[in-house]
Design a protein around this motif. Structure first.
Motif, PDB file in Angstrom:
ATOM      1  N   LEU A  12       0.718  -1.217  -0.072  1.00  0.00           N
ATOM      2  CA  LEU A  12       0.053  -0.164  -0.007  1.00  0.00           C
ATOM      3  C   LEU A  12       0.895   1.175   0.196  1.00  0.00           C
ATOM      4  N   GLU A  13       0.318   2.220  -0.312  1.00  0.00           N
ATOM      5  CA  GLU A  13       0.939   3.766  -0.096  1.00  0.00           C
ATOM      6  C   GLU A  13       0.569   4.343   1.022  1.00  0.00           C
ATOM      7  N   SER A  14       1.519   4.761   1.952  1.00  0.00           N
ATOM      8  CA  SER A  14       1.173   5.412   3.130  1.00  0.00           C
ATOM      9  C   SER A  14       2.220   6.636   3.152  1.00  0.00           C
ATOM     10  N   GLY A  15       1.532   7.780   3.213  1.00  0.00           N
ATOM     11  CA  GLY A  15       2.297   9.058   3.074  1.00  0.00           C
ATOM     12  C   GLY A  15       3.014   9.314   1.817  1.00  0.00           C
ATOM     13  N   GLY A  16       2.550   8.730   0.811  1.00  0.00           N
ATOM     14  CA  GLY A  16       3.525   8.826  -0.440  1.00  0.00           C
ATOM     15  C   GLY A  16       4.459   7.759  -0.738  1.00  0.00           C
ATOM     16  N   ARG A  17       4.695   6.854   0.294  1.00  0.00           N
ATOM     17  CA  ARG A  17       5.502   6.025   0.174  1.00  0.00           C
ATOM     18  C   ARG A  17       4.977   4.460   0.035  1.00  0.00           C
ATOM     19  N   PRO A  18       5.714   3.590  -0.574  1.00  0.00           N
ATOM     20  CA  PRO A  18       5.186   2.305  -0.546  1.00  0.00           C
ATOM     21  C   PRO A  18       5.530   1.367   0.647  1.00  0.00           C
TER      22      PRO A  18
END
Ligand SMILES: Nc1ncnc2c1ncn2[C@@H]1O[C@H](COP(=O)(O)OP(=O)(O)OP(=O)(O)O)[C@@H](O)[C@H]1O
Ligand SMILES: [Mg+2]
Length: 225
Positions: A12-18
């Motif tokens: 998933l993406e979280s805060g723009g990071r995978p």
């Protein structure tokens, strides 16, 4: 095989990071088996259960439940498959507050157009020891009683697979033990498969087998005699 998971990956993406939540999980659960899924908070237990239930789509790998590739089903097929095959028990019960215990249990029966949903719900409440509580609302029931209503609802359509995500997490250890007793009794009496997520090593020890997750990977899969 009731559950066959291969190389399951969830990103998933979280805060723009995978973020990689499941990193190549493989798991087999035979029909009728009781398996505990353990592991620290954030290790991916709920994510794994949700994917098996078809509540989300994985980034990679395959999941077959009762021989059906759940990742290949469309939304309507998936809803029908879930209703027929899977019962789900949550940590926080998820009962409908404006319905009585019997009405909550009757919901899946009504959705499936079963005959006599309310009498059937009353019988199921008797099976979980709540015959006297059928007309109570969730707010009038203790946590353990609410969880027993939720279990009666989950097994109302006799699903071959019961998934339980920390079903004892909000309960004291005595009540939690009684809930696990009930789940194990239903597994024995109905021959259904039980996949049980728990933090509690004592409860996990009551399953025939425990699968431990850490950082989205399986770190063991011990069989007990
Ligand atoms: N929608 C999401 N977006 C970003 N990260 C997520 C999302 N859902 C879960 N995560 C992250 O994935 C990881 C695994 O979450 P999961 O809920 O599966 O863990 P868990 O083992 O069930 O933990 P717990 O024991 O606390 O319930 C956690 O680090 C969580 O923050
Ligand atoms: Mg969880």
């Amino acid at each position: 095989m009731m559950i066959r998971v291969r190389d399951l990956v969830m990103r998933l993406e979280s805060g723009g990071r995978p973020v990689t939540i499941l990193d190549g999980v493989s798991l087999d659960v035979a029909a009728g088996e009781v398996v505990a899924v353990t592991g620290p908070s954030g290790s991916g237990k709920s994510t794994l259960l949700g994917l098996i239930a078809g509540l989300d789509t994985p980034s990679g790998g395959s999941i077959a439940v009762d021989g059906v590739d759940v990742t290949a089903l469309g939304e309507a097929e998936l809803a029908r498959f879930r209703r027929r095959t899977i019962g789900f028990v949550f940590q926080s019960y998820h009962l409908i507050p404006t319905l009585t215990a019997a009405e909550n249990v009757a919901v899946p029966l009504e959705l499936a157009s079963a005959a006599e949903p309310l009498p059937t719900a009353a019988r199921l409440l008797g099976e979980v020891g709540l015959a006297e509580r059928a007309h109570h609302y969730p707010a009038q029931l203790s946590g353990g009683e609410q969880q027993r209503v939720a279990i009666a609802r989950a097994v109302a359509l006799s699903p071959p697979l019961l998934l339980a995500d920390e079903p004892t997490g909000n309960l004291d250890s005595t009540t939690g033990g009684a809930i696990v007793d009930l789940l194990l009794a239903l597994n024995r009496e109905r021959g259904s498969t039980l996949l049980l997520v728990t933090h509690d090593a004592a409860l996990a020890g009551r399953a025939a087998r425990a699968v431990a997750l850490r950082d989205g990977r399986v770190v063991n899969g011990h069989h007990r005699a």
